[in-house]
Scaffold this motif. Structure first.
Motif, PDB file in Angstrom:
ATOM      1  N   GLY A  99      12.886   4.833  28.005  1.00 29.77           N
ATOM      2  CA  GLY A  99      11.546   4.371  27.740  1.00 29.77           C
ATOM      3  C   GLY A  99      10.556   5.538  26.763  1.00 29.77           C
ATOM      4  N   LYS A 100      11.338   5.148  25.992  1.00 32.28           N
ATOM      5  CA  LYS A 100      10.914   6.221  24.789  1.00 32.28           C
ATOM      6  C   LYS A 100      11.025   4.816  23.060  1.00 32.28           C
ATOM      7  CE  LYS A 100       9.580  10.074  22.005  1.00 32.28           C
ATOM      8  NZ  LYS A 100       9.892  11.225  21.875  1.00 32.28           N
ATOM      9  N   SER A 101       9.885   4.991  22.480  1.00 33.12           N
ATOM     10  CA  SER A 101      10.086   3.276  21.618  1.00 33.12           C
ATOM     11  C   SER A 101       9.552   4.232  20.230  1.00 33.12           C
ATOM     12  CB  SER A 101       9.070   2.645  21.859  1.00 33.12           C
ATOM     13  OG  SER A 101       9.869   1.388  22.498  1.00 33.12           O
ATOM     14  N   ARG A 102       9.788   4.117  19.407  1.00 38.29           N
ATOM     15  CA  ARG A 102       9.176   4.015  18.011  1.00 38.29           C
ATOM     16  C   ARG A 102       8.964   3.547  16.909  1.00 38.29           C
ATOM     17  NH1 ARG A 102      12.187  10.232  16.372  1.00 38.29           N
ATOM     18  NH2 ARG A 102      10.002  11.159  18.017  1.00 38.29           N
ATOM     19  N   VAL A 103       7.900   3.717  15.801  1.00 46.12           N
ATOM     20  CA  VAL A 103       8.085   2.885  14.774  1.00 46.12           C
ATOM     21  C   VAL A 103       7.733   4.454  13.446  1.00 46.12           C
ATOM     22  CG1 VAL A 103       6.899   1.559  12.918  1.00 46.12           C
ATOM     23  CG2 VAL A 103       6.959   0.972  16.006  1.00 46.12           C
ATOM     24  N   VAL A 104       8.880   3.987  12.524  1.00 42.13           N
ATOM     25  CA  VAL A 104       8.714   5.052  11.495  1.00 42.13           C
ATOM     26  C   VAL A 104       8.541   4.207  10.549  1.00 42.13           C
ATOM     27  CG1 VAL A 104      10.377   6.879   9.923  1.00 42.13           C
ATOM     28  CG2 VAL A 104      10.538   6.166  12.603  1.00 42.13           C
ATOM     29  N   LEU A 105       7.102   4.586  10.025  1.00 46.80           N
ATOM     30  CA  LEU A 105       6.614   4.479   8.684  1.00 46.80           C
ATOM     31  C   LEU A 105       7.368   5.127   7.545  1.00 46.80           C
ATOM     32  CD1 LEU A 105       2.901   3.751   9.737  1.00 46.80           C
ATOM     33  CD2 LEU A 105       4.984   1.927   9.735  1.00 46.80           C
ATOM     34  N   ASP A 106       7.926   4.847   6.636  1.00 46.62           N
ATOM     35  CA  ASP A 106       8.181   5.513   4.885  1.00 46.62           C
ATOM     36  C   ASP A 106       7.085   5.301   4.172  1.00 46.62           C
ATOM     37  OD1 ASP A 106      11.046   5.202   5.959  1.00 46.62           O
ATOM     38  OD2 ASP A 106      11.608   3.866   5.559  1.00 46.62           O
ATOM     39  N   LEU A 107       6.686   5.953   3.770  1.00 48.17           N
ATOM     40  CA  LEU A 107       6.012   6.593   2.616  1.00 48.17           C
ATOM     41  C   LEU A 107       5.917   6.564   0.766  1.00 48.17           C
ATOM     42  CD1 LEU A 107       3.065   8.839   4.755  1.00 48.17           C
ATOM     43  CD2 LEU A 107       3.365   6.173   4.854  1.00 48.17           C
ATOM     44  N   GLY A 167       0.673  -1.187  -0.094  1.00 47.50           N
ATOM     45  CA  GLY A 167      -0.148  -0.084  -0.143  1.00 47.50           C
ATOM     46  C   GLY A 167       1.072   1.215  -0.325  1.00 47.50           C
ATOM     47  N   LEU A 168       0.309   2.390   0.994  1.00 43.87           N
ATOM     48  CA  LEU A 168       1.357   3.439   0.935  1.00 43.87           C
ATOM     49  C   LEU A 168       2.753   3.170   1.942  1.00 43.87           C
ATOM     50  CD1 LEU A 168      -1.217   5.792   1.776  1.00 43.87           C
ATOM     51  CD2 LEU A 168       0.233   5.640   0.269  1.00 43.87           C
ATOM     52  N   ILE A 169       2.646   1.883   2.220  1.00 48.00           N
ATOM     53  CA  ILE A 169       4.490   1.926   3.034  1.00 48.00           C
ATOM     54  C   ILE A 169       5.547   1.626   2.246  1.00 48.00           C
ATOM     55  CG2 ILE A 169       5.303   0.317   5.425  1.00 48.00           C
ATOM     56  CD1 ILE A 169       2.487   3.127   5.818  1.00 48.00           C
ATOM     57  N   ALA A 170       6.364   2.165   2.424  1.00 45.75           N
ATOM     58  CA  ALA A 170       7.578   1.776   1.499  1.00 45.75           C
ATOM     59  C   ALA A 170       8.486   0.841   2.182  1.00 45.75           C
ATOM     60  CB  ALA A 170       8.286   2.506   0.850  1.00 45.75           C
ATOM     61  N   GLY A 171       8.872   1.011   3.622  1.00 47.37           N
ATOM     62  CA  GLY A 171       9.152   0.530   4.364  1.00 47.37           C
ATOM     63  C   GLY A 171       9.462   0.708   6.119  1.00 47.37           C
ATOM     64  N   LEU A 172       9.479   0.381   7.326  1.00 43.82           N
ATOM     65  CA  LEU A 172       8.676   0.509   8.343  1.00 43.82           C
ATOM     66  C   LEU A 172      10.094  -0.038   9.617  1.00 43.82           C
ATOM     67  CD1 LEU A 172       8.064  -2.268  10.252  1.00 43.82           C
ATOM     68  CD2 LEU A 172       6.479  -2.365   9.262  1.00 43.82           C
ATOM     69  N   ARG A 173      10.076   0.403  10.295  1.00 44.00           N
ATOM     70  CA  ARG A 173      11.465  -0.108  11.731  1.00 44.00           C
ATOM     71  C   ARG A 173      10.714   0.374  12.632  1.00 44.00           C
ATOM     72  NH1 ARG A 173      12.772   3.530   7.737  1.00 44.00           N
ATOM     73  NH2 ARG A 173      12.082   4.929   8.606  1.00 44.00           N
ATOM     74  N   TYR A 174      11.358  -0.299  13.448  1.00 41.99           N
ATOM     75  CA  TYR A 174      10.631  -0.039  15.040  1.00 41.99           C
ATOM     76  C   TYR A 174      12.066  -0.345  16.353  1.00 41.99           C
ATOM     77  CZ  TYR A 174      10.722  -5.228  14.441  1.00 41.99           C
ATOM     78  OH  TYR A 174      12.153  -6.064  14.947  1.00 41.99           O
TER      79      TYR A 174
END
Ligand SMILES: [Zn+2]
Length: 399
Positions: free
Chosen positions: A101-109, A88-95
């Motif tokens: 104390g803080k997590s993140r998910v990055v979605l490349d569009l 779909g719109l997602i070209a890649g993702l990282r987590y």
């Protein structure tokens, strides 16, 4: 004269702004089991399978188009394949961890898209709570309009790292070597042929190098990160300078589409890259902050102002001396690339007063290189070789 004075003002005016020791990931009590992508008519759905309901924050970043999901500390137990999911719109993702104390998910569009809805789906159908994000295609104009300034909480710690005047070493103290394991946390770095992450390979290697240097007993060692933590590039430089490092060694392993390409290389800073390949590599490694979803908008670039002083040839000469000490040592163990010492503008090498090198140990996309870099035996041999080069370098400095 005036320039030097000005530089000291910059350095002095920011004294005391930054120091925190990165620690290993605290054991989080919220577990993420999977990240799934669903493609539906008119929307791309991203689902994060969790064991507990969480509070979250979502924002967008442009150029490239990204959607960033900030979460509390999460224990990531997702399958290795999740990091490669697209659709779909997602070209890649990282987590991964972004800050303690803080997590993140990055979605490349793939193209501009906006969050239509985001919500927590209560447990059911054999799943725990699920965090659902529905994205829909949008024009660039609409995407840019959707970017709001990150909230105070999410922008905390994102400010450009401040530089601290390098403390003078007490002559009785052993020189300090800062080893910098590339990538970490939400930025996995290259992904190997078997699915191994560069961030894990570099951390294991850095720890081994620390052991090897300490066992020789002639230098002190500090790592820029001890756990699976994201550290922005400029903060790595700041950590080395604040600690009074006399040598900075950044450890990496590359990956490339052509699985036949293998071999290590050593890089030092130069305003001009020695070749196109080195320039491309530096550009790739310099993307780390982008990959982790650091909002770089509005950063005034201390590194740039310090770069002016990069004509500090002395530091560059010392860096080259260390590279020269390292090549023959590594060559005995690692297949080295043709022209093993190259030059390029890596952000992480930009301390004006700390001799710095970046070592690419090999290609995780090559089966033989990956095997070598994930074997504890060859890792120990490489670490010993690096420690020996460090020793030889400092011996050469004594006059
Ligand atoms: Zn890297």
């Amino acid at each position: 004269m005036c320039k030097l004075f000005f530089r000291n003002i910059i350095l002095l005016s920011v004294v005391g702004c930054l120091w925190w020791a990165p620690t290993a990931t605290a054991s989080a009590d919220i577990v993420a089991r999977d990240i799934r992508i669903g493609i539906h008519k008119g929307k791309t759905r991203v689902v994060l399978d969790l064991t507990k309901t969480v509070k979250f924050d979502i924002f967008a970043l442009a150029d490239p188009y990204r959607i960033v999901l900030d979460l509390p500390d999460i224990d990531w137990q997702v399958p290795a394949a999740a990091a490669r999911r697209t659709g779909g719109l997602i070209a890649g993702l990282r987590y991964g961890q972004y800050q303690p104390g803080k997590s993140r998910v990055v979605l490349d569009l793939r193209k501009p898209g906006i969050v239509r809805r985001s919500f927590i789906l209560p447990p059911g159908e054999g799943y725990g709570p699920r965090l659902v994000i529905d994205l829909k295609k949008a024009s660039r104009k609409v995407f840019l309009a959707s970017i709001k300034a990150p909230s105070r909480a999410s922008s905390k710690g994102q400010a450009a790292p401040k530089f601290i005047l390098k403390p003078a070493r007490k002559t009785t103290e052993a020189p300090l070597v800062v080893i910098d394991p590339g990538h970490g946390g939400v930025d996995p770095g290259a992904i190997g042929i078997s699915g191994v992450f560069e961030k894990r390979v570099t951390l294991a290697m850095a720890k081994q190098v620390r052991r090897a240097i300490l066992s020789r007993g002639r230098q002190r060692v500090r790592l820029t990160r001890n756990g699976d933590t994201f550290i922005p590039l400029r903060r790595r430089v700041a950590i080395a300078r604040a600690a009074g490092a006399e040598l900075f060694v950044s450890i990496h392993a590359d990956s490339i589409d052509n699985r036949k390409v293998r071999g290590g290389g050593i890089y030092t800073l130069s305003e001009r890259s020695s070749d196109k390949e080195s320039a491309a590599l530096a550009a790739k490694e310099n993307r780390a902050d982008l990959i982790a979803g650091v909002n770089l908008v509005g950063h005034d670039d201390e590194v740039a102002s310090i770069l002016i002083d990069l004509t500090q040839r002395e530091t560059m000469n010392y860096s080259a001396q260390f590279a020269a000490a390292l090549v023959p040592e590594l060559r005995q163990l690692i297949h080295m690339r043709r022209k093993p010492h190259r030059f390029a503008g890596f952000v992480v090498l930009k301390a004006p007063d700390v001799p710095s090198v970046l070592v690419e140990l090999g290609y995780l996309s090559n089966r033989r290189d990956e095997k070598m870099l994930t074997s504890s035996k060859s890792r120990a041999a490489i670490a010993t070789a690096i420690a020996r080069s460090v020793d030889n370098y400092f011996k050469g400095q004594k006059r």
